[in-house]
Each structure stands twice: as structure tokens, then as C-alpha cells.
Motif scaffolding. Structure first.
Motif, PDB file in Angstrom:
ATOM      1  N   VAL A  84      13.379  15.435  11.299  1.00 52.53           N
ATOM      2  CA  VAL A  84      12.022  14.913  11.156  1.00 52.53           C
ATOM      3  C   VAL A  84      11.505  14.637  12.553  1.00 52.53           C
ATOM      4  N   ASP A  85      10.505  15.372  12.962  1.00 55.41           N
ATOM      5  CA  ASP A  85      10.000  15.251  14.329  1.00 55.41           C
ATOM      6  C   ASP A  85       9.552  13.816  14.615  1.00 55.41           C
ATOM      7  N   GLY A  86      10.096  13.241  15.705  1.00 54.09           N
ATOM      8  CA  GLY A  86       9.748  11.880  16.077  1.00 54.09           C
ATOM      9  C   GLY A  86      10.548  10.816  15.355  1.00 54.09           C
ATOM     10  N   ASP A  87      11.488  11.228  14.509  1.00 58.94           N
ATOM     11  CA  ASP A  87      12.267  10.237  13.763  1.00 58.94           C
ATOM     12  C   ASP A  87      13.753  10.551  13.859  1.00 58.94           C
ATOM     13  N   LYS A  88      14.355  11.094  12.803  1.00 59.43           N
ATOM     14  CA  LYS A  88      15.798  11.310  12.780  1.00 59.43           C
ATOM     15  C   LYS A  88      16.148  12.742  12.414  1.00 59.43           C
TER      16      LYS A  88
ATOM     17  N   ASP B 125       0.833  -1.196   0.000  1.00 60.99           N
ATOM     18  CA  ASP B 125       0.000   0.000   0.000  1.00 60.99           C
ATOM     19  C   ASP B 125       0.866   1.243   0.000  1.00 60.99           C
ATOM     20  N   ASN B 126       0.277   2.363  -0.411  1.00 61.58           N
ATOM     21  CA  ASN B 126       0.983   3.638  -0.392  1.00 61.58           C
ATOM     22  C   ASN B 126       0.732   4.320   0.938  1.00 61.58           C
ATOM     23  N   PHE B 127       1.772   4.423   1.743  1.00 63.71           N
ATOM     24  CA  PHE B 127       1.632   5.057   3.051  1.00 63.71           C
ATOM     25  C   PHE B 127       1.676   6.571   2.913  1.00 63.71           C
ATOM     26  N   SER B 128       0.770   7.244   3.567  1.00 62.68           N
ATOM     27  CA  SER B 128       0.763   8.698   3.572  1.00 62.68           C
ATOM     28  C   SER B 128       0.255   9.186   4.914  1.00 62.68           C
ATOM     29  N   CYS B 129       0.974  10.094   5.528  1.00 65.33           N
ATOM     30  CA  CYS B 129       0.546  10.663   6.795  1.00 65.33           C
ATOM     31  C   CYS B 129       0.441  12.168   6.631  1.00 65.33           C
ATOM     32  N   ASN B 130      -0.271  12.796   7.526  1.00 69.97           N
ATOM     33  CA  ASN B 130      -0.531  14.219   7.403  1.00 69.97           C
ATOM     34  C   ASN B 130       0.140  14.996   8.509  1.00 69.97           C
ATOM     35  N   ASP B 131       0.445  16.266   8.206  1.00 70.05           N
ATOM     36  CA  ASP B 131       0.949  17.229   9.175  1.00 70.05           C
ATOM     37  C   ASP B 131       2.213  16.748   9.879  1.00 70.05           C
ATOM     38  N   VAL B 132       3.202  16.345   9.106  1.00 71.57           N
ATOM     39  CA  VAL B 132       4.510  15.992   9.650  1.00 71.57           C
ATOM     40  C   VAL B 132       5.279  17.282   9.903  1.00 71.57           C
ATOM     41  N   HIS B 133       6.051  17.302  10.980  1.00 72.39           N
ATOM     42  CA  HIS B 133       6.775  18.516  11.356  1.00 72.39           C
ATOM     43  C   HIS B 133       8.259  18.352  11.084  1.00 72.39           C
ATOM     44  N   TYR B 134       8.856  19.343  10.409  1.00 71.43           N
ATOM     45  CA  TYR B 134      10.286  19.350  10.114  1.00 71.43           C
ATOM     46  C   TYR B 134      10.909  20.633  10.674  1.00 71.43           C
TER      47      TYR B 134
ATOM     48  N   ILE C 257      18.163  25.650  -0.401  1.00 73.74           N
ATOM     49  CA  ILE C 257      17.048  24.983  -1.074  1.00 73.74           C
ATOM     50  C   ILE C 257      17.493  23.653  -1.674  1.00 73.74           C
ATOM     51  N   SER C 258      18.723  23.551  -2.148  1.00 72.70           N
ATOM     52  CA  SER C 258      19.211  22.277  -2.688  1.00 72.70           C
ATOM     53  C   SER C 258      19.189  21.188  -1.621  1.00 72.70           C
ATOM     54  N   MET C 259      19.658  21.525  -0.424  1.00 67.63           N
ATOM     55  CA  MET C 259      19.657  20.534   0.658  1.00 67.63           C
ATOM     56  C   MET C 259      18.249  20.252   1.156  1.00 67.63           C
ATOM     57  N   LEU C 260      17.430  21.291   1.229  1.00 68.62           N
ATOM     58  CA  LEU C 260      16.042  21.100   1.656  1.00 68.62           C
ATOM     59  C   LEU C 260      15.282  20.226   0.666  1.00 68.62           C
ATOM     60  N   ASP C 261      15.501  20.448  -0.619  1.00 64.82           N
ATOM     61  CA  ASP C 261      14.827  19.646  -1.642  1.00 64.82           C
ATOM     62  C   ASP C 261      15.279  18.190  -1.591  1.00 64.82           C
ATOM     63  N   HIS C 262      16.580  17.977  -1.378  1.00 66.86           N
ATOM     64  CA  HIS C 262      17.095  16.619  -1.244  1.00 66.86           C
ATOM     65  C   HIS C 262      16.479  15.929  -0.036  1.00 66.86           C
ATOM     66  N   ALA C 263      16.355  16.663   1.064  1.00 65.82           N
ATOM     67  CA  ALA C 263      15.780  16.084   2.272  1.00 65.82           C
ATOM     68  C   ALA C 263      14.315  15.718   2.061  1.00 65.82           C
ATOM     69  N   PHE C 264      13.559  16.591   1.416  1.00 60.11           N
ATOM     70  CA  PHE C 264      12.160  16.279   1.130  1.00 60.11           C
ATOM     71  C   PHE C 264      12.046  15.034   0.255  1.00 60.11           C
ATOM     72  N   ALA C 265      12.926  14.924  -0.734  1.00 60.42           N
ATOM     73  CA  ALA C 265      12.837  13.815  -1.678  1.00 60.42           C
ATOM     74  C   ALA C 265      13.246  12.485  -1.062  1.00 60.42           C
ATOM     75  N   ASN C 266      14.157  12.517  -0.079  1.00 62.49           N
ATOM     76  CA  ASN C 266      14.731  11.277   0.424  1.00 62.49           C
ATOM     77  C   ASN C 266      14.365  10.928   1.859  1.00 62.49           C
ATOM     78  N   TYR C 267      14.003  11.919   2.668  1.00 65.65           N
ATOM     79  CA  TYR C 267      13.788  11.647   4.091  1.00 65.65           C
ATOM     80  C   TYR C 267      12.392  11.994   4.576  1.00 65.65           C
ATOM     81  N   SER C 268      11.527  12.488   3.709  1.00 64.26           N
ATOM     82  CA  SER C 268      10.168  12.798   4.145  1.00 64.26           C
ATOM     83  C   SER C 268       9.379  11.504   4.303  1.00 64.26           C
ATOM     84  N   LEU C 269       8.179  11.611   4.837  1.00 66.99           N
ATOM     85  CA  LEU C 269       7.390  10.436   5.185  1.00 66.99           C
ATOM     86  C   LEU C 269       6.204  10.219   4.254  1.00 66.99           C
TER      87      LEU C 269
END
Length: 299
Positions: free
Chosen positions: A58-62, A14-23, A88-100
């Protein structure tokens, strides 16, 4: 917890998706190489090699700590590491690889105008909405007088262990980050898992407007219900909300795969290489001298 849920969902298909994650994202004070627990006197009178640290928590993670050497920055000799292209380059990389995989998220950043709160970061967040990477983003800045945030705890653990370790290479710093706490993880430039620099300043500047008097606002929100629009408040509890069309109207349609061009780091100047070789190399432990301070190329 979120990572465990995502892995379980991936196994089930399944495709996991959660809402309102805090960074939270911010820069730490740089660390230097070489660093030894018993510093030699001459170390205080030289210009050592600097390693910048950009954290994305990532709040609650790493907490992912980007380690940036002088020869890996957008500008020569460690320059432009705090500019919009780099952030923005680092932020974009983080969103692409470490978001939930969330649809909605909130971000906290410090209140330094020169680093984060500018037209380019706001334009980037609006771009994420317009390219359907997020449905809703809330961007919050710390109020003046409040200088600590969640990410500083991770930085504090790194600095505590760093002071007790001998470090002569970037790899030594990465090991310090990994061992400083369970939640801290290093991210290094290049390679299979590293990020790349992109020309976000030009990309965003061509598509988004400048927000006037942006320094007085500390709360911003973006929504897919109104792509290209940002709502701004002076604080999260402020009832007066300002609506601003941040996107240039003739470029409202944006392709998801349209991204800025890549920037190749220029590396160290010949002058800096000679300085490291002459003045810093003698203070580096012998097995690591060629790694940190290689001999200058003969002209």
C-alpha cells in the motif's frame, strides 16, 4: 498516514474514504528452510522446504508479505502457487483487509504473463467494479526491460536480514519479515487473520471473456460508468485506446455476496514427507526438527 486518518475517522463515527490509492503486488524469489548463516555443505545438494512470498504494498503505508509453505499451497507439494486461483485469492484478501476504503485505486504488477496478466485477473478487477467494491480501477503493467518496482525495496530488506538469521520454521521467517523494516508485515495462511484459497479460475471463466492479444497491452482501466467493460492501451501515454466488453452479456447482473467456493490445500505427499524426514531433518536444529520435518505416518 492513511491508516492514521482511517483510525481517527473510525473514532469519530464517520465513514472514511479516500480516492486513487496506489497498490503494487508481485512475487519474490522463494526462501528456503532450513537456512543458517553458516550453511553446511550438504544443504546445497538437497531439496529444502520452500516458502513462497507474495507481496502487496500500500503506497505510503505498509507492505503485506504473504508467506506460503509447501503444505499450504493449492497444489500438492508447493504447486500452483503462482496460478490465478492463488494470486486472486491473496489479492482479494488484501483488498478486503488492508485497503483504505477508497472508491478508486490503481495497481502496478510485473510483466510476467504466466503469473498476473491474464484473463482471470482482468475478469476479477471487472468483477470488483460490477459488485460495487470499487468505482474505478486502473491496472498497469511494467514495460519490458523495467524489472524493478516499489515492492522490490521491501523484498530487499527481507532478504538482507534473512541472510543474517538462522531460520528453521515458518515462524522464524515471519519474524524476519517483521524485523526487516517498519513497513514490512507478514501474513500467514489460516487462522483468524489468514486468507483462504478460492476457485477464482472457474468463477471468472464462467463470467468473463478472454482478452485476445493481451500480452501487448500494459494499461487497463475499469469504471462503474461502464461495468463489464475494460479499456486497454499499449502504454499509459498511448492515445489509441481499445474498448472491450469483457463480461459475458447474459451474466451482467452479479450479486455482491456471490463468491467462489473454497479450496482446501492437499498438503504434502507421502513421498515428500519421507524425503524431508530423511534428507532435510538432519540439517535442522534439534528443537525444530519435528516442526519442519515430522516423522512420516506409518501405513
Amino acid at each position: 498516514m492513511f491508516q492514521r486518518l482511517r483510525r481517527q475517522d473510525e473514532r469519530s463515527g464517520d465513514n472514511f474514504s479516500c480516492n486513487d490509492v496506489h497498490y503494487t503486488f508481485d512475487f519474490s524469489q522463494y526462501v528456503k528452510l532450513p537456512h543458517h548463516t553458516r550453511e553446511k555443505g550438504p544443504t546445497y545438494f538437497i531439496q529444502p522446504r520452500k516458502i513462497q512470498i507474495f507481496g502487496y504494498r500500500v503506497d505510503g503505508d505498509k507492505q503485506y508479505n504473504f508467506l506460503i509453505d509447501e503444505n499450504e499451497t493449492i497444489g500438492r507439494d508447493g504447486q500452483l502457487v503462482h496460478g490465478p486461483d492463488a494470486v486472486i485469492s491473496m489479492l482479494d484478501h488484501a483488498f478486503a483487509n488492508y485497503s483504505l476504503g477508497e472508491n478508486e485505486c490503481s495497481l502496478h504488477a510485473d510483466n510476467c504473463f504466466g503469473q498476473n496478466k491474464n484473463r482471470y485477473v482482468l475478469g476479477y478487477l471487472s468483477w470488483r467494479i460490477m459488485t460495487q467494491r470499487h468505482q474505478k480501477i486502473t491496472y498497469m503493467m511494467q514495460l519490458p526491460g523495467h524489472t524493478r518496482c516499489l515492492i522490490d525495496a521491501g523484498f530487499g530488506n527481507i532478504k538482507t536480514l534473512y541472510r543474517r538469521k538462522d531460520c528453521d520454521t515458518l515462524q522464524h521467517i515471519a519474524e524476519v519479515v517483521s524485523n526487516s523494516s517498519h513497513s514490512n508485515q507478514p501474513v500467514t495462511y489460516g487462522g483468524g487473520s489468514g486468507w483462504v484459497w478460492r476457485a477464482w479460475k472457474t468463477f471468472i471463466g464462467d463470467r468473463f471473456k478472454k482478452v485476445h492479444n493481451v500480452a501487448k497491452y500494459h494499461f487497463f482501466r475499469f469504471s462503474s460508468e461502464e461495468p463489464g467493460v475494460v479499456y486497454m492501451r499499449q502504454s499509459a501515454v498511448d492515445e489509441n485506446e481499445v474498448r472491450f466488453v469483457i463480461c459475458k452479456t447474459h451474466l451482467l447482473e452479479m450479486a455482491r455476496d456471490d463468491v467462489p467456493s473454497q479450496i482446501v490445500p492437499p498438503g504434502l505427499s507421502a513421498e515428500r514427507v519421507r524425503y524431508l524426514y530423511r534428507h532435510v531433518r538432519p540439517l535442522v536444529r534439534r528443537p525444530f526438527q519435528d516442526v519442519l520435518c515430522p516423522a512420516p505416518e506409518e501405513s
